[in-house]
Enzyme design. Structure first.
Site, short mmCIF file in Angstrom:
data_model
loop_
_atom_site.label_atom_id
_atom_site.label_comp_id
_atom_site.label_asym_id
_atom_site.label_seq_id
_atom_site.Cartn_x
_atom_site.Cartn_y
_atom_site.Cartn_z
N HIS A 120 18.73 -45.82 -5.99
CA HIS A 120 19.99 -45.07 -5.92
C HIS A 120 21.03 -45.65 -6.88
O HIS A 120 20.91 -46.80 -7.32
CB HIS A 120 20.56 -45.11 -4.49
CG HIS A 120 20.97 -46.48 -4.05
ND1 HIS A 120 20.07 -47.42 -3.60
CD2 HIS A 120 22.18 -47.10 -4.02
CE1 HIS A 120 20.70 -48.54 -3.31
NE2 HIS A 120 21.99 -48.38 -3.56
N ASP A 122 25.11 -46.38 -6.88
CA ASP A 122 26.08 -46.58 -5.79
C ASP A 122 27.10 -45.43 -5.70
O ASP A 122 27.66 -44.98 -6.71
CB ASP A 122 26.83 -47.90 -5.98
CG ASP A 122 25.98 -49.11 -5.59
OD1 ASP A 122 25.06 -48.96 -4.78
OD2 ASP A 122 26.26 -50.21 -6.12
N HIS A 271 19.27 -48.69 -8.61
CA HIS A 271 18.69 -49.94 -8.12
C HIS A 271 18.08 -49.70 -6.75
O HIS A 271 18.33 -48.67 -6.12
CB HIS A 271 19.73 -51.06 -8.09
CG HIS A 271 20.92 -50.76 -7.25
ND1 HIS A 271 21.97 -49.97 -7.68
CD2 HIS A 271 21.25 -51.13 -5.98
CE1 HIS A 271 22.88 -49.87 -6.73
NE2 HIS A 271 22.47 -50.56 -5.69
N ARG A 287 29.70 -57.37 -2.08
CA ARG A 287 29.74 -56.49 -3.25
C ARG A 287 31.15 -55.97 -3.51
O ARG A 287 31.86 -55.60 -2.58
CB ARG A 287 28.80 -55.30 -3.02
CG ARG A 287 28.63 -54.42 -4.23
CD ARG A 287 27.69 -53.25 -3.93
NE ARG A 287 28.42 -52.11 -3.41
CZ ARG A 287 27.85 -51.00 -2.92
NH1 ARG A 287 26.54 -50.90 -2.85
NH2 ARG A 287 28.59 -50.01 -2.48
C1 SIN Z 1 23.37 -52.58 -3.14
O1 SIN Z 1 22.74 -51.53 -3.04
O2 SIN Z 1 24.47 -52.60 -3.67
C2 SIN Z 1 22.81 -53.89 -2.61
C3 SIN Z 1 21.59 -54.36 -3.32
C4 SIN Z 1 20.90 -55.49 -2.59
O3 SIN Z 1 21.27 -55.80 -1.44
O4 SIN Z 1 19.99 -56.06 -3.15
#
Ligand code: SIN
Length: 309
Positions: A120, A122, A271, A287
Site C-alpha cells: 500500500h 500511505d 510498502h 511514524r
Molecule cells: C507503515 O505502513 O507505515 C508501517 C510499516 C511497518 O510497520 O513496517
C-alpha cells in the site's frame, strides 16, 4: 566501470545503494544535530533518486523526529481516522504490535501470517496523500519484522510502451474500506480505521511533482477499481499492475535495528508491513507523515474527492 558500492558526497555523507533501483542507506549524518540546508538537499536528492532512504543508529526522540521531518515539509496529523497515539504529539502514529496501532489497544500481530498484509501507499484514500513517511524503529525483534518497499516509477518504466499508453489516461477509486471481511485485521483496529468512509479518485499513472517521472499509482490495499473500465476489466488490469509492482527488481527489503529510520517518498512507492514477527516478540515503531500535493495525470487532471469526513 566503477564498481564502488557507495557515493561519498562533498558534505561527508556516504550514500550506499541497496539494490539496482530502490533504496539507499545514508551514513555520515547525525540526526540529533541541526542539519545544514546543503545536507538536507543531499538527503532529498537521494530520496528522489532511490525512493526510500535509511539511516542507522539514530537514537532520536519524538521532538527530534518531528524536527527532522519538518526540514522536508509540513507534518500532518498521525492518521485521518485513527485516534491520536500521543496527546502531546498528534502528528506521531504509534505502530506497536503489543500496544496497538494509533490508540487502538489491540495486538495487531496476534494473527501472524494469517493476517494478509498488502502492499500500500500511505493514506491513499484522501485527495492529497502524504508526500513522505518517516518511520523510526524503537523496539525490534531479533529476527523477522523486515519491511519492503517497491519503486513505482521504475515499475512504470519497465512496462511495455503499449501498456503504458493504455493506462496513462485511466483513473481509479481509492478507499479506506479495507478488505477485512476475511477477518484479516483484528476487529477494533479495522473498525477505527474505517470509522469514516473516505474515497478519492487518483490517476492510475501520476506524474511525480518533483522528478516529472510517471508513477504507477495503484496498489492492492486501497485501490478499488478503475473508473473508465467495467469492473471485470478493472479487476484484471489491477491484478496485472499489482503483480507487476511487487516484482523483486523494483523492491528493497530492510532489516530493522533499534535506531533505524526509513524515509520514503510516498508519491512513488508502496510498502508492505511484515507479519512474520516471531510469536511473543515485540516490535515498536513511530511514524511521521509529511503533507503531499494533489496528484495529477499526464494531461494535468487533478485527483478529486468522492467521500471525506
Ligand atoms: C507503515 O505502513 O507505515 C508501517 C510499516 C511497518 O510497520 O513496517
Amino acid at each position: 566501470m566503477d564498481q564502488n558500492s557507495s557515493t561519498a558526497t562533498a558534505l561527508g555523507m556516504d550514500i550506499r545503494p541497496m539494490t539496482g533501483y530502490t533504496g539507499a542507506e545514508i551514513f555520515g549524518v547525525d540526526l540529533t544535530a541541526p542539519l545544514e540546508p546543503a545536507v538536507v538537499a543531499e538527503i532529498r536528492a537521494a530520496l528522489l533518486q532511490w525512493k526510500v532512504v535509511f539511516f542507522r543508529d539514530q537514537f532520536i526522540d519524538r521532538d527530534q523526529h518531528l524536527a527532522f521531518a519538518r526540514l522536508f515539509g509540513e507534518t500532518m496529523p498521525g492518521h485521518p481516522t485513527l485516534p491520536p497515539s500521543f496527546p502531546d504529539y498528534p502528528e506521531i502514529l504509534l505502530l506497536d504490535n503489543k500496544q496497538g496501532t494509533g490508540n487502538i489497544k489491540e495486538e495487531k500481530s496476534a494473527g501472524g501470517p494469517r493476517i494478509e498484509s498488502r502492499w500500500h501507499t500511505d493514506v491513499k484514500f484522501v485527495q492529497a496523500p502524504p508526500m513522505a513517511s518517516i518511520l523510526r524503529a524503537i523496539v525490534v525483534p531479533p529476527y523477522g519484522g523486515d519491511t519492503q518497499w517497491a519503486n513505482l516509477a521504475m515499475a512504470y518504466k519497465f512496462l511495455s510502451p503499449e501498456v503504458q499508453q493504455f493506462i496513462d489516461g485511466l483513473h481509479a477509486v481509492n478507499h479506506n474500506a479495507l478488505p477485512i471481511d476475511r477477518g484479516e485485521l483484528p476487529g477494533a483496529l479495522a473498525k477505527a480505521f474505517m470509522s469514516k468512509p473516505m474515497r478519492a479518485v487518483h490517476p492510475v499513472v501520476r506524474v511525480h511533482p518533483e522528478t516529472g517521472e510517471k508513477v504507477i499509482f495503484v496498489e492492492p490495499n486501497f485501490t478499488s477499481h478503475i473508473v473508465e473500465l467495467s469492473r471485470r476489466e478493472s479487476n484484471h488490469i489491477l491484478a496485472m499492475l499489482c503483480e507487476h509492482i511487487q516484482r523483486q527488481e523494483f523492491t528493497v527489503r530492510f532489516r530493522w535495528e533499534p535506531g533505524s529510520i526509513a524515509f520514503w517518498d510516498n508519491r512513488a512507492t508502496a510498502h508492505i508491513v511484515p507479519t512474520d514477527i516471531p510469536p511473543g516478540m515485540h516490535r515498536c515503531h513511530e511514524r511521521v507523515t509529511l503533507a503531499g500535493d494533489i496528484p495529477v495525470d499526464s494531461a494535468g487532471n487533478e485527483s478529486y474527492v468522492l467521500e471525506s469526513d
